[in-house]
Design an enzyme around this catalytic site. Sequence first.
Site, mmCIF file in Angstrom:
data_model
loop_
_atom_site.group_PDB
_atom_site.id
_atom_site.type_symbol
_atom_site.label_atom_id
_atom_site.label_comp_id
_atom_site.label_asym_id
_atom_site.label_seq_id
_atom_site.Cartn_x
_atom_site.Cartn_y
_atom_site.Cartn_z
ATOM 1 N N THR A 187 61.109 45.827 57.618
ATOM 2 C CA THR A 187 60.672 45.855 59.022
ATOM 3 C C THR A 187 59.455 46.730 59.272
ATOM 4 O O THR A 187 58.845 46.630 60.340
ATOM 5 C CB THR A 187 61.803 46.414 59.905
ATOM 6 O OG1 THR A 187 62.088 47.746 59.454
ATOM 7 C CG2 THR A 187 63.045 45.552 59.828
ATOM 8 N N GLY A 188 59.170 47.662 58.381
ATOM 9 C CA GLY A 188 58.143 48.680 58.607
ATOM 10 C C GLY A 188 58.695 49.885 59.348
ATOM 11 O O GLY A 188 58.083 50.958 59.371
ATOM 12 N N ARG A 242 45.187 64.406 73.306
ATOM 13 C CA ARG A 242 46.586 63.952 73.171
ATOM 14 C C ARG A 242 47.116 64.153 71.746
ATOM 15 O O ARG A 242 48.294 64.472 71.552
ATOM 16 C CB ARG A 242 46.686 62.485 73.620
ATOM 17 C CG ARG A 242 46.447 62.376 75.109
ATOM 18 C CD ARG A 242 46.104 61.006 75.590
ATOM 19 N NE ARG A 242 45.713 61.056 76.990
ATOM 20 C CZ ARG A 242 45.031 60.095 77.626
ATOM 21 N NH1 ARG A 242 44.660 59.012 76.969
ATOM 22 N NH2 ARG A 242 44.715 60.228 78.887
ATOM 23 N N ARG A 250 59.507 41.152 56.518
ATOM 24 C CA ARG A 250 60.420 40.189 57.148
ATOM 25 C C ARG A 250 60.023 39.911 58.597
ATOM 26 O O ARG A 250 60.710 39.181 59.292
ATOM 27 C CB ARG A 250 61.857 40.720 57.082
ATOM 28 C CG ARG A 250 62.344 40.911 55.644
ATOM 29 C CD ARG A 250 63.674 41.663 55.557
ATOM 30 N NE ARG A 250 63.984 41.987 54.170
ATOM 31 C CZ ARG A 250 64.834 42.937 53.793
ATOM 32 N NH1 ARG A 250 65.475 43.659 54.694
ATOM 33 N NH2 ARG A 250 65.049 43.182 52.518
ATOM 34 N N ASP A 275 59.252 49.409 49.536
ATOM 35 C CA ASP A 275 60.555 49.249 48.884
ATOM 36 C C ASP A 275 60.691 47.780 48.476
ATOM 37 O O ASP A 275 59.728 46.997 48.605
ATOM 38 C CB ASP A 275 61.696 49.754 49.792
ATOM 39 C CG ASP A 275 61.973 48.834 50.978
ATOM 40 O OD1 ASP A 275 61.219 47.858 51.178
ATOM 41 O OD2 ASP A 275 62.947 49.096 51.710
ATOM 42 N N HIS A 276 61.892 47.413 48.007
ATOM 43 C CA HIS A 276 62.105 46.022 47.563
ATOM 44 C C HIS A 276 61.878 45.025 48.695
ATOM 45 O O HIS A 276 61.453 43.901 48.457
ATOM 46 C CB HIS A 276 63.530 45.877 47.000
ATOM 47 C CG HIS A 276 64.582 46.358 47.958
ATOM 48 N ND1 HIS A 276 64.793 47.704 48.187
ATOM 49 C CD2 HIS A 276 65.444 45.692 48.765
ATOM 50 C CE1 HIS A 276 65.755 47.837 49.100
ATOM 51 N NE2 HIS A 276 66.161 46.632 49.468
ATOM 52 N N HIS A 280 41.595 61.062 73.779
ATOM 53 C CA HIS A 280 42.605 60.777 72.754
ATOM 54 C C HIS A 280 42.788 61.989 71.830
ATOM 55 O O HIS A 280 43.896 62.250 71.366
ATOM 56 C CB HIS A 280 42.201 59.553 71.938
ATOM 57 C CG HIS A 280 41.943 58.347 72.787
ATOM 58 N ND1 HIS A 280 42.901 57.801 73.605
ATOM 59 C CD2 HIS A 280 40.823 57.598 72.965
ATOM 60 C CE1 HIS A 280 42.395 56.760 74.245
ATOM 61 N NE2 HIS A 280 41.129 56.618 73.877
ATOM 62 N N GLY A 293 61.754 51.698 59.038
ATOM 63 C CA GLY A 293 62.301 52.809 58.248
ATOM 64 C C GLY A 293 61.195 53.628 57.616
ATOM 65 O O GLY A 293 61.225 54.878 57.636
ATOM 66 N N CYS A 350 58.007 47.706 54.170
ATOM 67 C CA CYS A 350 59.427 47.519 53.880
ATOM 68 C C CYS A 350 59.850 46.248 54.610
ATOM 69 O O CYS A 350 58.982 45.448 54.988
ATOM 70 C CB CYS A 350 60.255 48.753 54.260
ATOM 71 S SG CYS A 350 60.313 49.182 56.003
ATOM 72 N N HIS A 388 43.107 54.991 69.480
ATOM 73 C CA HIS A 388 43.760 55.940 70.393
ATOM 74 C C HIS A 388 44.592 56.999 69.673
ATOM 75 O O HIS A 388 44.645 58.140 70.115
ATOM 76 C CB HIS A 388 44.672 55.198 71.379
ATOM 77 C CG HIS A 388 43.933 54.321 72.348
ATOM 78 N ND1 HIS A 388 44.474 53.902 73.535
ATOM 79 C CD2 HIS A 388 42.694 53.777 72.296
ATOM 80 C CE1 HIS A 388 43.604 53.133 74.188
ATOM 81 N NE2 HIS A 388 42.518 53.036 73.436
ATOM 82 N N ASN A 389 45.301 56.589 68.629
ATOM 83 C CA ASN A 389 46.251 57.503 67.973
ATOM 84 C C ASN A 389 45.715 58.075 66.668
ATOM 85 O O ASN A 389 46.369 58.911 66.056
ATOM 86 C CB ASN A 389 47.587 56.804 67.652
ATOM 87 C CG ASN A 389 48.134 55.962 68.785
ATOM 88 O OD1 ASN A 389 48.512 54.813 68.589
ATOM 89 N ND2 ASN A 389 48.183 56.522 69.986
HETATM 90 C C1 RB5 Z 1 66.003 47.263 53.003
HETATM 91 O O1 RB5 Z 1 67.003 46.301 52.979
HETATM 92 C C2 RB5 Z 1 65.544 47.493 54.428
HETATM 93 O O2 RB5 Z 1 66.507 48.221 55.125
HETATM 94 C C3 RB5 Z 1 64.209 48.221 54.429
HETATM 95 O O3 RB5 Z 1 63.284 47.458 53.745
HETATM 96 C C4 RB5 Z 1 63.592 48.494 55.779
HETATM 97 O O4 RB5 Z 1 63.541 47.344 56.565
HETATM 98 C C5 RB5 Z 1 64.121 49.649 56.515
HETATM 99 O O5 RB5 Z 1 63.663 49.981 57.615
#
Ligand code: RB5
Length: 149
Positions: A67-68, A136, A109, A8-9, A133, A70, A65, A98-99
């Site tokens: 945080t990765g 599992r 970020r 995403d952005h 593994h 979502g 994204c 393992h997974n």
């Molecule tokens: C977008 O602002 C942010 O929510 C998305 O990139 C991500 O971090 C969601 O988990």
Amino acid sequence: MKITIGCDHGGRRLKDAIVTHLNTRGAQVSDIGTYSDASVDFPSYAEEVANQVNSGEADLGILCCGTGIGMSIAANKVAGIRAAVVSDCFSAQATREHNDSNILCLGERVVGEGLALRIVDTWLDATFGGERHARRLQMITAIELKNES
Ligand code: RB5
């Protein structure tokens, strides 16, 4: 190896850097976007990458994204997907061994570009360990099947 990648952005700059890096590794890359800073909804990109991996159209997927997190939550809703959010090289190796994770999720970020590229290399170069593994993973698939609607 065919790798499908989306973002995403919030993860677009990191995604672009990873695409360049994958090309230098000689991987076959399918970049499904996003391609600009305009705000988009990450679940759509997660679903498309997850579907390509689940169908076998791609061997592995990468999602970026902010945080990765979502991306991983959304991708893991698709049957057969084992998406892992990773921010260190130890976990990158462990989640393949393992997974047998088939999608790597990264947060622009959270991790710097240099670390992210090392994580990508570590993840791609590791191999699934099988044996205990595998049992599992079968248990995870059984949970998936029990909860099919
Ligand atoms: C977008 O602002 C942010 O929510 C998305 O990139 C991500 O971090 C969601 O988990």
